[in-house]
Every structure is written in C-alpha cells, then in structure tokens.
Design a protein around this motif. Structure first.
Motif, PDB file in Angstrom:
ATOM      1  N   SER A  45       0.832  -1.201   0.000  1.00  0.00           N
ATOM      2  CA  SER A  45       0.000   0.000   0.000  1.00  0.00           C
ATOM      3  C   SER A  45       0.871   1.258   0.000  1.00  0.00           C
ATOM      4  O   SER A  45       1.978   1.275   0.553  1.00  0.00           O
ATOM      5  N   VAL A  46       0.346   2.329  -0.599  1.00  0.00           N
ATOM      6  CA  VAL A  46       1.048   3.612  -0.569  1.00  0.00           C
ATOM      7  C   VAL A  46       1.043   4.206   0.837  1.00  0.00           C
ATOM      8  O   VAL A  46       1.808   5.140   1.121  1.00  0.00           O
ATOM      9  N   PHE A  47       0.198   3.688   1.721  1.00  0.00           N
ATOM     10  CA  PHE A  47       0.122   4.182   3.088  1.00  0.00           C
ATOM     11  C   PHE A  47       1.034   3.412   4.046  1.00  0.00           C
ATOM     12  O   PHE A  47       1.052   3.712   5.247  1.00  0.00           O
ATOM     13  N   HIS A  48       1.767   2.448   3.531  1.00  0.00           N
ATOM     14  CA  HIS A  48       2.644   1.650   4.381  1.00  0.00           C
ATOM     15  C   HIS A  48       3.804   2.506   4.897  1.00  0.00           C
ATOM     16  O   HIS A  48       4.488   3.198   4.136  1.00  0.00           O
ATOM     17  N   ASN A  49       4.023   2.454   6.223  1.00  0.00           N
ATOM     18  CA  ASN A  49       5.104   3.193   6.884  1.00  0.00           C
ATOM     19  C   ASN A  49       5.009   4.707   6.689  1.00  0.00           C
ATOM     20  O   ASN A  49       6.023   5.400   6.673  1.00  0.00           O
ATOM     21  N   ARG A  50       3.819   5.226   6.561  1.00  0.00           N
ATOM     22  CA  ARG A  50       3.645   6.673   6.402  1.00  0.00           C
ATOM     23  C   ARG A  50       3.022   7.312   7.645  1.00  0.00           C
ATOM     24  O   ARG A  50       2.635   8.481   7.610  1.00  0.00           O
ATOM     25  N   ARG A  51       2.969   6.584   8.709  1.00  0.00           N
ATOM     26  CA  ARG A  51       2.453   7.118   9.967  1.00  0.00           C
ATOM     27  C   ARG A  51       3.550   7.916  10.669  1.00  0.00           C
ATOM     28  O   ARG A  51       4.692   7.477  10.775  1.00  0.00           O
ATOM     29  N   ILE A  52       3.183   9.087  11.209  1.00  0.00           N
ATOM     30  CA  ILE A  52       4.126   9.923  11.936  1.00  0.00           C
ATOM     31  C   ILE A  52       3.886   9.775  13.435  1.00  0.00           C
ATOM     32  O   ILE A  52       2.830   9.291  13.856  1.00  0.00           O
ATOM     33  N   PRO A  53       4.842  10.159  14.285  1.00  0.00           N
ATOM     34  CA  PRO A  53       4.602  10.147  15.730  1.00  0.00           C
ATOM     35  C   PRO A  53       3.423  11.069  16.070  1.00  0.00           C
ATOM     36  O   PRO A  53       3.413  12.239  15.710  1.00  0.00           O
ATOM     37  N   SER A  54       2.445  10.537  16.760  1.00  0.00           N
ATOM     38  CA  SER A  54       1.201  11.279  17.001  1.00  0.00           C
ATOM     39  C   SER A  54       0.920  11.399  18.489  1.00  0.00           C
ATOM     40  O   SER A  54       1.512  10.694  19.316  1.00  0.00           O
ATOM     41  N   LYS A  55       0.013  12.303  18.797  1.00  0.00           N
ATOM     42  CA  LYS A  55      -0.490  12.501  20.160  1.00  0.00           C
ATOM     43  C   LYS A  55      -2.014  12.548  20.111  1.00  0.00           C
ATOM     44  O   LYS A  55      -2.607  12.708  19.032  1.00  0.00           O
ATOM     45  N   ALA A  56      -2.619  12.438  21.283  1.00  0.00           N
ATOM     46  CA  ALA A  56      -4.083  12.421  21.362  1.00  0.00           C
ATOM     47  C   ALA A  56      -4.664  13.739  20.879  1.00  0.00           C
ATOM     48  O   ALA A  56      -4.138  14.819  21.162  1.00  0.00           O
ATOM     49  N   VAL A  57      -5.770  13.658  20.134  1.00  0.00           N
ATOM     50  CA  VAL A  57      -6.438  14.823  19.567  1.00  0.00           C
ATOM     51  C   VAL A  57      -7.886  14.835  20.042  1.00  0.00           C
ATOM     52  O   VAL A  57      -8.594  13.822  19.934  1.00  0.00           O
ATOM     53  N   GLN A  58      -8.325  15.962  20.553  1.00  0.00           N
ATOM     54  CA  GLN A  58      -9.705  16.150  20.980  1.00  0.00           C
ATOM     55  C   GLN A  58     -10.408  17.092  20.011  1.00  0.00           C
ATOM     56  O   GLN A  58      -9.863  18.135  19.646  1.00  0.00           O
ATOM     57  N   TRP A  59     -11.595  16.712  19.590  1.00  0.00           N
ATOM     58  CA  TRP A  59     -12.337  17.498  18.609  1.00  0.00           C
ATOM     59  C   TRP A  59     -12.650  18.885  19.169  1.00  0.00           C
ATOM     60  O   TRP A  59     -13.116  19.045  20.293  1.00  0.00           O
ATOM     61  N   GLY A  60     -12.362  19.929  18.371  1.00  0.00           N
ATOM     62  CA  GLY A  60     -12.653  21.305  18.739  1.00  0.00           C
ATOM     63  C   GLY A  60     -11.658  21.953  19.677  1.00  0.00           C
ATOM     64  O   GLY A  60     -11.834  23.113  20.048  1.00  0.00           O
ATOM     65  N   GLU A  61     -10.600  21.255  20.073  1.00  0.00           N
ATOM     66  CA  GLU A  61      -9.632  21.814  21.013  1.00  0.00           C
ATOM     67  C   GLU A  61      -8.320  22.158  20.298  1.00  0.00           C
ATOM     68  O   GLU A  61      -8.138  21.865  19.116  1.00  0.00           O
ATOM     69  N   ASN A  62      -7.410  22.768  21.065  1.00  0.00           N
ATOM     70  CA  ASN A  62      -6.134  23.179  20.488  1.00  0.00           C
ATOM     71  C   ASN A  62      -5.270  22.003  20.077  1.00  0.00           C
ATOM     72  O   ASN A  62      -4.336  22.169  19.283  1.00  0.00           O
ATOM     73  N   THR A  63      -5.564  20.820  20.600  1.00  0.00           N
ATOM     74  CA  THR A  63      -4.806  19.642  20.164  1.00  0.00           C
ATOM     75  C   THR A  63      -5.003  19.370  18.676  1.00  0.00           C
ATOM     76  O   THR A  63      -4.134  18.749  18.043  1.00  0.00           O
ATOM     77  N   MET A  64      -6.099  19.841  18.104  1.00  0.00           N
ATOM     78  CA  MET A  64      -6.310  19.701  16.662  1.00  0.00           C
ATOM     79  C   MET A  64      -5.291  20.553  15.898  1.00  0.00           C
ATOM     80  O   MET A  64      -4.715  20.100  14.895  1.00  0.00           O
ATOM     81  N   ILE A  65      -5.044  21.771  16.375  1.00  0.00           N
ATOM     82  CA  ILE A  65      -4.036  22.622  15.737  1.00  0.00           C
ATOM     83  C   ILE A  65      -2.643  22.026  15.911  1.00  0.00           C
ATOM     84  O   ILE A  65      -1.819  22.047  14.991  1.00  0.00           O
TER      85      ILE A  65
END
Length: 476
Positions: free
Chosen positions: A253-273
């Motif tokens: 897949s073109v999506f293989h190994n394309r994940r970046i280090p992520s953190k929790a995201v809450q809808w409508g909060e600054n974590t989205m930015i």
C-alpha cells in the motif's frame, strides 16, 4: 750606569713574556681555525649525504627489491637494455662477473630496472581522511594513467590514481522516514529552518504532501490507491492517527510506513491545531514538498492525480477559507483577553481543511506569537481549528490567499457536523455536481473547477466510488 743596566734587565723578561703570550695567541687562533674548518667540512658532508640519499635511495631500493636473487651485486653492474614486452627477460649474468664488481658511481644516475617476471603486488589499502571524515575503501576506485610513450616503447604506466565518489548533499536531501524519535520541540525547530538562497543547487521535482488527520486508518484507502497509482515521485503521504491505533497498512500500500509520531487529539480543542502543525512539520522535512493538503479519513478525490497536481502547482494563491461572521458562532467566540496580539477586527472563521504552499506552512509551524494566545484563551467552546489559521491568514497573508477551500462539504443541515454520504447518495449525477457545480476564480479567471476533494463519505459508499472512479474521475 748600574741603574740603566738594571732597568735593561727588567725590560728583558718583559719582552720574553710578550713573545710567549703572542705565541700562545697564535696557537689558539690556529686551533679555532682548524676547528671551524673541520666543522664546516662535517656540515658540508652531512648536507651532501642527505642530498644524495634523497636522490638515489629510491632507485637503489627499487633495484634491490626487484632482483632479490642478485642482491647488491646486481646493482653494481650495468644491466643490458630491457627487451620489448613480447620477449622473455634476459638470463642472469654469469657468476664470474659477480666476483669483482667495479665501484658504484655515486654521481651517475642509476640504470633503469629490468622487467619483472611476475606482476607487482597490489597497492596497499589507502585510508583517505578529509576534515576528520573517513572515506571507506569501498568508495575508492583505481584507474590506470595514460600510456607512457617514453623511449618509444609501448609500456603502460601502471601507477594507480585514487578516485572516490562524491557525497555532496545526498545525505542532507535524503527523504526522511515518517516515523522518528524527535521530540515535538526538536521537530518544529528542524522543520522551521529556511535557506536564504532560494534557488537550490540541484534538480528538484516539486511534490504535493497529502496529510491525513485520522482517528484510525484511512477508511477509503482503496480509492486513494487508484488515485496515486502511477504518479510516484510527485507526492508524499503523512498520516496522523490517534496514538492508541495499532493497525498497519499492507506493504504493497502507498500508506505503508507513512504514519508519523502522534499525540491524542480532541475534537474542537487546540490539540487539533497541534496535530496539524505536527503533520506540516514532518512534511517540511522533505525539501521537495511544495504544496500541502490537509485531509480526513472520510475525504475523496474528485479528479485524477494529474488534474489535482497541475491545479495546485500552477496556482498563485493558497486555499484557506477565511471570512468574518457575525453572531455567536463567529465573532462571539472571540475573547477580549486575546488583545493586543489579536483584535476583534482581525478575528476570522473558516474550514480547517486547507491547501497551502511552503511559505505559509513554514509560518504555521514556527508561529510563537499568535498560537500561544489561542492556547491560553481559546478553549473548547472557541473551536480553535476553525479560527486559528483563518485569523493568521487575515493578519499576515491576506493578499496571497483565495479565501476559499478546495474541499467540498455540506453544512446545509446545520449542527456541529456536516452531512455524511453513504452508498445511495453516490451517483454519477452527484459526483458531477461536486466536480463542476459551482463557479470560482482561479488565477484571475472564472472556472467551474472549484473543489478537488469532498467529504464526508463512509466506507459503505466505497464500492460505488470504486465503480465510478475510472469513468468519471478518469483514474487510469
């Protein structure tokens, strides 16, 4: 008379003493003169010795190692001229000639060495170090020099010339891995670096960075696979899922190994930015990425890759929706505590799904003036993802922005979320409406191609999308 005799007697020893002193001085002068001459001779001898040693030592040593069976006696004898390469080497001289050799002439140039019966040993391994950087032997090549035509023979000079491969900017420009161990502060710092010289000293093919902000997998991945197929080298993919998602895409897949280090995201909060900044920062590490598109797991492309790529690369504007809206869902979300950095007249609203260029992306990830204001004073009821980038655009990039987004979405039903589309909604007429159902301005001209992407489509609609995509969207 006696007094004069006595005085004469006193003068006589004095004269003899004077003669004795003069004799001693003459002896010392001769002694030091001899020492000076002797020292000068030693100095001249040492100088001549070093000069002759440096001049003739290499030739004598070469002859000694070339004729191990003859030793030094063969060097003292003038060997015959070497025959052509096609002939066999001359036989060794008879023993009688080796018994009383003539003394060697030091000031005479040594004779040329005879040809070797066996090839010379290979050159030793060479270690080249330049500015404390060691070049491995695997990168060193040996090439023969030009033929030596001296003495009208066809002998080839077999001296080796070392030549190592050039590294240049290859390591610096290497496409980084999506997954890394940098902290967020390190990532943003590295991504914010900008060269002052804008013309790169290398050939560069500009790419579009497709950034997927998802909860888990890309739900409509099979459709995107058709979209990207055959366009390798013109795009980059980055995925920011929730940290608890443990799924992986298949290796093909073109999506293989394309994940970046992520953190929790809450809808409508600054974590989205913060997640959007994280996606942009990872995409900025690739210098070839010139356009950046933010997508969700429910987005679909409305045109083929060639159309999307050309539309984005040829545009002289960025695509961020930014408008001034009265009422509670617009200006009502502004806080007076944001002053003086952000005034009410600068407050804007718009869709979070943007399409921007590298200049704006760099400003986004390096902003330490406006974003901290949102972090302090824009809380969940503020919905910072709908206001931060539109406000930043209005303050600093108003002239270069089109004030519209390229992602189609339906808010006509009202509520906090747009309409969703399932299998019965996906028809040829509906897809054609999304593709050409509105008018807008593009590079100063009116066009009916105003949206390149659309949302929100569920996995239930995937089979029809795959059926219509080759015909309507021309996924070839």
């Amino acid at each position: 008379m006696k007094n004069s005799n006595k005085e004469q007697d006193r003068l006589i020893p004095s004269s003899s003493n004077l003669k004795l002193s003069s004799s001693h001085q003459h002896y010392l002068l001769n002694f030091f003169t001899h020492i000076l001459v002797f020292g000068s001779g030693i100095l001249i001898g040492i100088t001549l010795t070093f000069y002759l040693n440096n001049t003739f030592s290499f030739n004598f040593q070469f002859q000694q190692f070339s004729l191990p069976s003859l030793g030094l006696k063969s060097q003292q004898q003038s060997p015959p001229q070497p025959p052509p390469l096609s002939q066999s080497p001359p036989p060794p001289p008879p023993p009688a000639l080796l018994q009383s050799p003539p003394p060697p002439a030091l000031l005479q140039s040594p004779p040329p060495p005879p040809l070797l019966e066996s090839p010379p040993p290979p050159p030793p391994t060479i270690s080249i170090t330049n500015n404390n950087v060691s070049i491995p032997n695997s990168q060193i090549e040996t090439i023969p020099s030009m033929p030596n035509n001296n003495n009208n023979n066809n002998n080839v000079d077999k001296r080796d010339i070392t030549k190592f491969s050039r590294i240049g900017l290859s390591d610096f420009l290497k496409t980084p891995m999506a997954m890394h161990d940098m902290s967020e502060e390190e990532l943003l710092w590295r991504a914010s670096m900008v060269p002052k010289i804008h013309e790169p000293p290398f050939n560069q093919t500009p790419k579009v960075a497709f950034m997927f902000l998802t909860k888990g997998p890309v739900l409509l991945a099979p459709l995107w696979e058709l979209f990207f197929k055959g366009n390798e080298g013109l795009y980059s993919i980055y995925i920011h899922p929730q940290p608890f998602y443990n799924g992986t895409a298949p290796p093909t897949s073109v999506f293989h190994n394309r994940r970046i280090p992520s953190k929790a995201v809450q809808w409508g909060e600054n974590t989205m930015i913060e997640a959007e900044r994280r996606l942009l920062a990872n995409a900025l590490l690739d210098f070839s990425n010139q356009r950046f598109v933010l997508l969700s797991e429910s987005c679909i492309p409305l045109f083929n890759f060639s159309t999307v790529y050309t539309y984005l690369m040829n545009s002289n504007k960025t695509f961020v929706e930014s408008y001034d809206q009265l009422g509670y869902v617009g200006r009502g979300r502004y806080s007076l505590r944001m002053r003086p950095q952000i005034r009410l007249s600068q407050w804007r609203k718009g869709s979070q799904w943007f399409q921007i260029d590298r200049e704006l992306a760099l400003e986004f990830v390096s902003d330490r003036y406006y974003f901290p204001v949102f972090q302090r004073h824009c809380h969940p009821d503020c919905y910072s993802d709908e206001h931060y980038l539109p406000t930043l655009i209005n303050i600093k990039f108003l002239r270069k922005n089109s004030n519209r987004t390229l992602t189609w979405v339906d808010w006509s039903r009202g509520g906090p979320h747009p309409s969703k589309y399932i299998r019965p909604h996906v028809t040829i007429g509906f897809l054609e409406y999304l593709r050409h159902g509105s008018l807008c301005e593009y590079n100063g001209k009116i066009t009916n191609v105003c949206h390149l992407f659309a949302r929100k489509f569920t996995t239930n609609a995937l089979d029809r999308l795959l059926r219509y995509a080759p015909k309507i969207m021309q996924f070839n």
